[in-house]
Write a protein that holds these residues in place. Structure first.
Motif, mmCIF file in Angstrom:
data_model
loop_
_atom_site.group_PDB
_atom_site.id
_atom_site.type_symbol
_atom_site.label_atom_id
_atom_site.label_comp_id
_atom_site.label_asym_id
_atom_site.label_seq_id
_atom_site.Cartn_x
_atom_site.Cartn_y
_atom_site.Cartn_z
ATOM 1 N N GLY A 178 56.535 72.962 40.993
ATOM 2 C CA GLY A 178 56.103 73.432 42.313
ATOM 3 C C GLY A 178 56.930 74.577 42.870
ATOM 4 O O GLY A 178 56.959 74.793 44.088
ATOM 5 N N ILE A 179 57.589 75.315 41.996
ATOM 6 C CA ILE A 179 58.463 76.420 42.422
ATOM 7 C C ILE A 179 57.690 77.732 42.401
ATOM 8 O O ILE A 179 57.069 78.074 41.383
ATOM 9 C CB ILE A 179 59.682 76.523 41.473
ATOM 10 N N ASP A 180 57.736 78.478 43.507
ATOM 11 C CA ASP A 180 57.202 79.842 43.529
ATOM 12 C C ASP A 180 58.273 80.737 42.905
ATOM 13 O O ASP A 180 59.218 81.168 43.563
ATOM 14 C CB ASP A 180 56.902 80.262 44.966
ATOM 15 N N LEU A 181 58.116 80.989 41.601
ATOM 16 C CA LEU A 181 59.168 81.691 40.857
ATOM 17 C C LEU A 181 59.286 83.153 41.268
ATOM 18 O O LEU A 181 60.375 83.725 41.205
ATOM 19 C CB LEU A 181 58.908 81.564 39.352
ATOM 20 N N ASP A 182 58.196 83.753 41.715
ATOM 21 C CA ASP A 182 58.279 85.149 42.177
ATOM 22 C C ASP A 182 59.287 85.272 43.325
ATOM 23 O O ASP A 182 60.053 86.236 43.384
ATOM 24 C CB ASP A 182 56.911 85.654 42.647
ATOM 25 N N ALA A 183 59.255 84.312 44.235
ATOM 26 C CA ALA A 183 60.184 84.355 45.374
ATOM 27 C C ALA A 183 61.627 84.165 44.906
ATOM 28 O O ALA A 183 62.555 84.779 45.439
ATOM 29 C CB ALA A 183 59.814 83.273 46.391
ATOM 30 N N VAL A 184 61.815 83.318 43.892
ATOM 31 C CA VAL A 184 63.163 83.104 43.359
ATOM 32 C C VAL A 184 63.662 84.367 42.659
ATOM 33 O O VAL A 184 64.815 84.777 42.824
ATOM 34 C CB VAL A 184 63.195 81.891 42.394
ATOM 35 N N PRO B 96 52.548 86.945 36.685
ATOM 36 C CA PRO B 96 52.371 85.905 35.667
ATOM 37 C C PRO B 96 52.075 84.552 36.311
ATOM 38 O O PRO B 96 51.390 83.723 35.707
ATOM 39 C CB PRO B 96 53.729 85.880 34.955
ATOM 40 N N ALA B 97 52.535 84.337 37.535
ATOM 41 C CA ALA B 97 52.301 83.055 38.208
ATOM 42 C C ALA B 97 50.801 82.764 38.317
ATOM 43 O O ALA B 97 50.361 81.634 38.095
ATOM 44 C CB ALA B 97 52.948 83.053 39.589
ATOM 45 N N ASP B 98 50.010 83.796 38.652
ATOM 46 C CA ASP B 98 48.563 83.597 38.799
ATOM 47 C C ASP B 98 47.918 83.273 37.453
ATOM 48 O O ASP B 98 47.052 82.411 37.354
ATOM 49 C CB ASP B 98 47.914 84.858 39.384
ATOM 50 N N LEU B 99 48.350 83.994 36.422
ATOM 51 C CA LEU B 99 47.778 83.787 35.089
ATOM 52 C C LEU B 99 48.115 82.391 34.570
ATOM 53 O O LEU B 99 47.263 81.687 34.028
ATOM 54 C CB LEU B 99 48.315 84.848 34.118
ATOM 55 N N VAL B 100 49.360 82.010 34.753
ATOM 56 C CA VAL B 100 49.812 80.717 34.225
ATOM 57 C C VAL B 100 49.164 79.573 35.006
ATOM 58 O O VAL B 100 48.808 78.544 34.438
ATOM 59 C CB VAL B 100 51.357 80.646 34.242
ATOM 60 N N ARG B 101 48.957 79.783 36.325
ATOM 61 C CA ARG B 101 48.258 78.753 37.112
ATOM 62 C C ARG B 101 46.835 78.569 36.578
ATOM 63 O O ARG B 101 46.343 77.446 36.441
ATOM 64 C CB ARG B 101 48.243 79.132 38.596
ATOM 65 N N GLU B 102 46.189 79.684 36.252
ATOM 66 C CA GLU B 102 44.836 79.615 35.674
ATOM 67 C C GLU B 102 44.855 78.819 34.370
ATOM 68 O O GLU B 102 43.987 77.970 34.122
ATOM 69 C CB GLU B 102 44.314 81.044 35.437
#
Ligand SMILES: [Mg+2]
Length: 135
Positions: free
Chosen positions: A77-83, A5-11
């Motif tokens: 600026g948080i990489d949520l996948d890593a969290v 979802p991070a990639d989609l939401v960044r788009e």
């Protein structure tokens, strides 16, 4: 779905000119509050349809929560996948000796004696977080 979802939401944020940061940082209080309100609104919608459904509406609202949560992470600026990976690592330590699982009456999994709390601060510092620094 293969993309996080991070990639989609960044788009989405790029396409609509919304805030996006690459390094974890505190943001302006107005922006932080706005993001909190957006997420609370979506969480309320999940609560509304959790019992009554219909199932497609529940799926929609659950996805909205995740989408807005990823957006809020991106704004900070948080990489949520890593969290999430760190939360998962911690959750998997809830198993007790011999893999025994203890549960509360409502079914929630309880922490066993080998439980390790998530170290989200470490994860954010690995992403470049310097506590107290504003974006
Ligand atoms: Mg919604």
């Amino acid at each position: 779905m293969s993309a996080s979802p991070a990639d989609l939401v960044r788009e989405f944020h790029r396409a609509f000119g919304l805030d996006a940061r690459d390094t974890p940082a505190e943001v302006a209080p107005e922006l932080a509050a706005h993001r909190g309100e957006l997420l609370a609104e979506e969480a309320r919608e999940v609560a509304e349809v959790s019992v009554t459904g219909p199932l497609d509406r529940l799926a929609h609202e659950l996805a909205d929560v995740v989408y807005v949560a990823y957006g809020t992470a991106l704004v900070h600026g948080i990489d949520l996948d890593a969290v999430i990976a760190e939360i998962h690592r911690s959750n998997m330590t809830k198993r007790g000796p011999g893999g025994r699982v203890s549960r509360r009456a409502d079914g929630k999994v309880l922490k066993g004696e080998h439980y390790e709390a998530p170290d989200v601060s470490r994860v954010l510092r690995e992403q470049g977080w310097a506590p107290g620094r504003e974006a």
